[in-house]
Enzyme design. Structure first.
Site, PDB file in Angstrom:
ATOM      1  N   GLY A   1       7.768  53.335   1.759  1.00 25.10           N
ATOM      2  CA  GLY A   1       9.268  53.180   2.580  1.00 25.10           C
ATOM      3  C   GLY A   1       9.214  54.050   3.791  1.00 25.10           C
ATOM      4  O   GLY A   1       7.728  54.666   4.691  1.00 25.10           O
TER       5      GLY A   1
ATOM      6  N   ALA B   1       2.473  56.331   3.890  1.00 22.97           N
ATOM      7  CA  ALA B   1       2.103  55.556   4.342  1.00 22.97           C
ATOM      8  C   ALA B   1       3.283  55.034   4.322  1.00 22.97           C
ATOM      9  O   ALA B   1       4.123  54.783   3.638  1.00 22.97           O
ATOM     10  CB  ALA B   1       1.110  55.168   4.466  1.00 22.97           C
ATOM     11  N   LYS B   2       3.124  53.491   5.358  1.00 22.00           N
ATOM     12  CA  LYS B   2       4.092  52.300   5.085  1.00 22.00           C
ATOM     13  C   LYS B   2       4.386  52.354   3.922  1.00 22.00           C
ATOM     14  O   LYS B   2       6.083  52.208   3.247  1.00 22.00           O
ATOM     15  CB  LYS B   2       3.905  51.767   6.209  1.00 22.00           C
ATOM     16  N   ARG B   3       3.700  51.833   3.143  1.00 26.15           N
ATOM     17  CA  ARG B   3       4.053  51.828   1.364  1.00 26.15           C
ATOM     18  C   ARG B   3       4.730  52.463   0.679  1.00 26.15           C
ATOM     19  O   ARG B   3       5.795  52.253  -0.081  1.00 26.15           O
ATOM     20  CB  ARG B   3       3.029  50.717   1.006  1.00 26.15           C
TER      21      ARG B   3
END
Ligand code: GLU
Length: 307
Positions: free
Chosen positions: A251, A247-249
């Site tokens: 990167g 996911a976004k976290r």
């Protein structure tokens, strides 16, 4: 035997990242090796979370990698009538019912047991409570959602990747929503109607959807289409170094970002191929060179760590 058909079913609620792309690649190679037809279905029902540019970007991502499909894309947003027909049918035969519970009410219902993943099992508050949608709405003063009445039955199937599965849906998952209060068909219902109408025989997707499968199988059965239940293949997901789903976290692993910063598609394909159990080197210049090289038994059975 009739035609074999599969589908790529992206949700344009976020950009395509390495994890989705790897699932699509496996699905695509299996289809091209086995001669299955590939439908592209855009799952764009989810109102405000759908962004038009993401649909365009998604198409670009697919063609950048060479993931082609057969025929015109199908948009769920243009199939609301088909979903309404199925929902009506379930309501008519008493296999679905209006529900006026808010999310909060469901969560705080004291008797609600909890599903394995910590989500709440619907306690059945509105089961048998209202005779009609109008009655439900008059009672609560707001439009009702519609839930599927899950039969008391253990669902069993053999997953092409995950193996033997069984689920007591009533106890483990509970009655689930098939139409939201604003009338939009929910994911479970829309997928079944679309897969059945499209003649889909093989579903390849991430194993985050494993527990959707018994729900979807019950819907096929209740809509009188049990013979159309496809063969399912649930792939272990790509996770970040913390072992949580990519996911976004973790990167920016969006394909668009690689593309825009000049990373060649061949490099991404090499990585995705490796994650699919194909050692084709760092660069794969032609996606078609992978056809014939995929073997389900060599597919990694545990999550792939992207670091
Ligand atoms: N649209 C779903 C997703 O992006 C996939 C649905 C499915 O394959 O059944 O996760």
């Amino acid at each position: 035997m009739g035609e074999m058909i599969t589908r790529l079913a992206p949700s344009p609620t976020g950009a395509l990242h390495l994890g989705n792309a790897r699932t699509f690649l496996v699905n695509w190679i299996m289809a091209r090796q086995e001669g299955w037809r590939i439908l592209l279905r855009i799952e764009d029902l989810d109102g405000p979370r759908i962004k038009r540019d993401l649909v365009t970007e998604l198409m670009e991502d697919l063609s950048w990698l060479g993931l082609d499909y057969d025929g015109a894309p199908i948009y769920q947003s243009s199939r609301r009538g088909e979903y309404a027909t199925a929902i009506e049918k379930l309501l008519r035969v008493g296999l679905a019912y209006p529900c006026v519970c808010s999310r909060r009410e469901v969560e705080t219902a004291a008797s609600a047991p909890h599903a394995e993943d910590g989500s709440t099992v619907y306690p059945g508050t509105c089961r048998g409570r209202f005779a009609t949608m109008a009655e439900a709405q008059a009672f609560s003063g707001r439009p009702a959602a519609i839930r599927f009445r899950v039969p008391d039955q253990t669902v069993r199937w053999t997953d092409g990747v995950a193996g033997e599965q069984s689920c007591d849906v009533a106890r483990q998952l509970g009655d689930f929503v098939i139409a939201k209060a604003d009338g939009t068909a929910a994911y479970q219902l829309a997928v079944v109607v679309d897969d059945a109408d499209g003649g889909v025989t093989h579903v390849v997707r991430g194993d985050d959807l494993l527990d959707s499968t018994p729900r979807q199988m019950l819907l096929y059965q209740s809509l009188g289409m049990a013979e159309k239940i496809p063969k399912y293949f649930h792939l272990p997901l790509v996770v970040g170094p913390d072992r949580r789903r990519l996911a976004k976290r973790h990167g920016d692993t969006r394909l668009a970002t690689y593309r825009e910063s000049g990373v060649p598609a061949s490099r991404i394909l090499g990585l995705l191929a490796k994650w699919s159990g194909i050692d084709a080197g760092e660069h794969v210049h032609d996606i078609r060179s992978l056809i014939g090289r995929f073997d389900l038994s060599l597919l990694p059975r545990s999550p792939i760590v992207c670091d």
